[in-house]
Enzyme design. Structure first.
Site, PDB file in Angstrom:
ATOM      1  N   ARG A 167      -4.705   4.003  -7.156  1.00  0.00           N
ATOM      2  CA  ARG A 167      -4.048   4.609  -5.866  1.00  0.00           C
ATOM      3  C   ARG A 167      -4.570   5.084  -5.392  1.00  0.00           C
ATOM      4  O   ARG A 167      -4.599   6.479  -6.375  1.00  0.00           O
ATOM      5  CB  ARG A 167      -2.383   3.804  -6.024  1.00  0.00           C
ATOM      6  CG  ARG A 167      -1.976   2.113  -6.062  1.00  0.00           C
ATOM      7  CD  ARG A 167      -2.657   1.805  -5.433  1.00  0.00           C
ATOM      8  NE  ARG A 167      -1.537   0.314  -4.755  1.00  0.00           N
ATOM      9  CZ  ARG A 167      -2.621  -0.919  -5.225  1.00  0.00           C
ATOM     10  NH1 ARG A 167      -3.669  -0.809  -5.258  1.00  0.00           N
ATOM     11  NH2 ARG A 167      -2.164  -1.919  -4.904  1.00  0.00           N
ATOM     12  N   GLU A 172      -4.687   4.575   4.400  1.00  0.00           N
ATOM     13  CA  GLU A 172      -5.504   3.468   4.127  1.00  0.00           C
ATOM     14  C   GLU A 172      -5.271   2.839   5.965  1.00  0.00           C
ATOM     15  O   GLU A 172      -3.833   2.408   5.792  1.00  0.00           O
ATOM     16  CB  GLU A 172      -5.714   2.668   3.781  1.00  0.00           C
ATOM     17  CG  GLU A 172      -6.539   3.111   2.072  1.00  0.00           C
ATOM     18  CD  GLU A 172      -6.207   2.191   0.870  1.00  0.00           C
ATOM     19  OE1 GLU A 172      -6.381   1.129   1.217  1.00  0.00           O
ATOM     20  OE2 GLU A 172      -7.193   2.680   0.046  1.00  0.00           O
ATOM     21  N   HIS A 191     -11.634  -0.384  -0.389  1.00  0.00           N
ATOM     22  CA  HIS A 191     -10.331  -1.099  -0.714  1.00  0.00           C
ATOM     23  C   HIS A 191     -10.430  -2.448  -0.903  1.00  0.00           C
ATOM     24  O   HIS A 191     -10.329  -2.990  -0.756  1.00  0.00           O
ATOM     25  CB  HIS A 191      -8.810  -0.572  -0.123  1.00  0.00           C
ATOM     26  CG  HIS A 191      -8.995  -1.227  -1.409  1.00  0.00           C
ATOM     27  ND1 HIS A 191      -7.144  -0.216  -1.454  1.00  0.00           N
ATOM     28  CD2 HIS A 191      -7.904  -1.810  -2.286  1.00  0.00           C
ATOM     29  CE1 HIS A 191      -5.444  -0.910  -2.650  1.00  0.00           C
ATOM     30  NE2 HIS A 191      -6.736  -1.391  -2.945  1.00  0.00           N
TER      31      HIS A 191
END
Length: 316
Positions: free
Chosen positions: A229, A258, A277
């Protein structure tokens, strides 16, 4: 209820669910309108269920996530107090994320970012590149030796790397990890690492676990990789360390914010590889998630303990 598209649930899956719960109605939909119509009677949910509707489901007993991260629970006090059991898809990402980690490592070792730039320029440059090196006999530090961390350690060991690890309970050994340490020993082991791979979940304890002090402790020749994370690493401190040459580079799949803002200096750094991601993506993702869900359904029907139950106070 399955919050999935119809074509994601095979006839065989439907038959297995019907055998386990013959008196249950199976609803397969991702439409909020459909979910709202049945929400009052939902007992089991699998898939990408809208979290904001969980508290509107008075009979909900168990939710099977289609993802691994459960840190969202830490931001919702009502969920920490709820009796709803949440299980994650932890374990279905081990193959693809491990391969993603080593993609970063091989790219740095073989100087592939620089090679790509040369290719785009159309210039033949076969000069010896001093940044090229081998992974063999390098030290790999895995921060967060869970399912993904364990497989990363296994692959690293098979490549001839020395593997050390950090996990919440260092008394739990791993066959591929030479030495295991606790989080309080991170500063001691960081100076040994050529690669620091961060795969720990985001919790109150792990938020910002890699900050300026930890980055200062790393070798100047070391690389850091984050597929956990974004908030586990202090992004500002990391950016500064990369700009100052305190560490050699970073492979980043996750970020504090993000999408990563256009203004982030990370985008234009030669010593940074960014992926948006997607380390956990795989053409077999849904297949593995469904297999886990069906296994847990069998356990639920038999009154047995479920796999991957989230500890609400920890967020994983």
């Amino acid at each position: 209820m399955l919050c999935l598209d119809e074509d994601q649930v095979s006839p065989a899956d439907r038959r297995q669910i019907a055998r386990l719960f013959p008196d249950f109605q199976l609803v397969i939909s991702r439409q909020l309108e459909t979910i709202s119509q049945v929400i009052a009677n939902v007992e089991i949910v699998g898939g990408r269920f809208p979290r904001e509707q969980m508290l509107d489901a008075p009979r909900l007993k168990w939710m099977q996530q289609w993802s691994a991260g459960a840190d969202w629970i830490l931001k919702r006090p009502e969920m920490r107090q709820s009796e709803v059991v949440v299980t994650t898809a932890s374990g279905i990402h081990t193959i693809q994320i491990t391969e993603h980690i080593f993609s970063f490592m091989f790219a740095f070792a073989r100087s592939l970012p620089a090679a790509r730039l040369i290719q785009l320029e159309g210039t033949w440059n076969r000069a010896n590149n001093p940044s090229v090196f081998e992974l063999f006999e390098k030290t790999l530090l895995v921060v967060g030796v869970g399912a993904i961390g364990s497989r990363t350690a296994e692959v690293g060991k098979s490549l001839g790397m020395r593997v050390i690890g950090v996990r919440r309970n260092p008394q739990r050994s791993d066959p591929s990890v030479e030495q295991m340490f606790g989080p309080d020993q991170l500063d001691q082991v960081l100076p040994e690492a050529d690669f620091v791979v961060v795969v720990t979940p985001l919790t109150n304890e792990t938020k910002g676990i890699i900050g300026s002090k930890e980055l200062d402790a790393m070798k100047k020749s070391a690389f850091i990789i984050n597929v956990g994370r974004g908030a586990v690493i202090d992004e500002g401190a990391l950016t500064l360390a990369l700009q100052k040459g305190q560490i050699a580079g970073a492979g980043l799949d996750t970020f504090e914010v993000e999408p990563l803002p256009d203004s982030s200096p990370l985008w234009k750094m030669d010593n940074v590889i960014i992926t948006c991601h997607y380390a956990g993506l795989s053409p077999r993702y849904h297949e593995r998630a469904m297999a886990l869900f069906l296994d847990n359904l069998g356990r639920y029907a038999a009154g047995k303990p479920l796999q991957n139950v989230v500890k609400a106070n920890l967020g994983y």
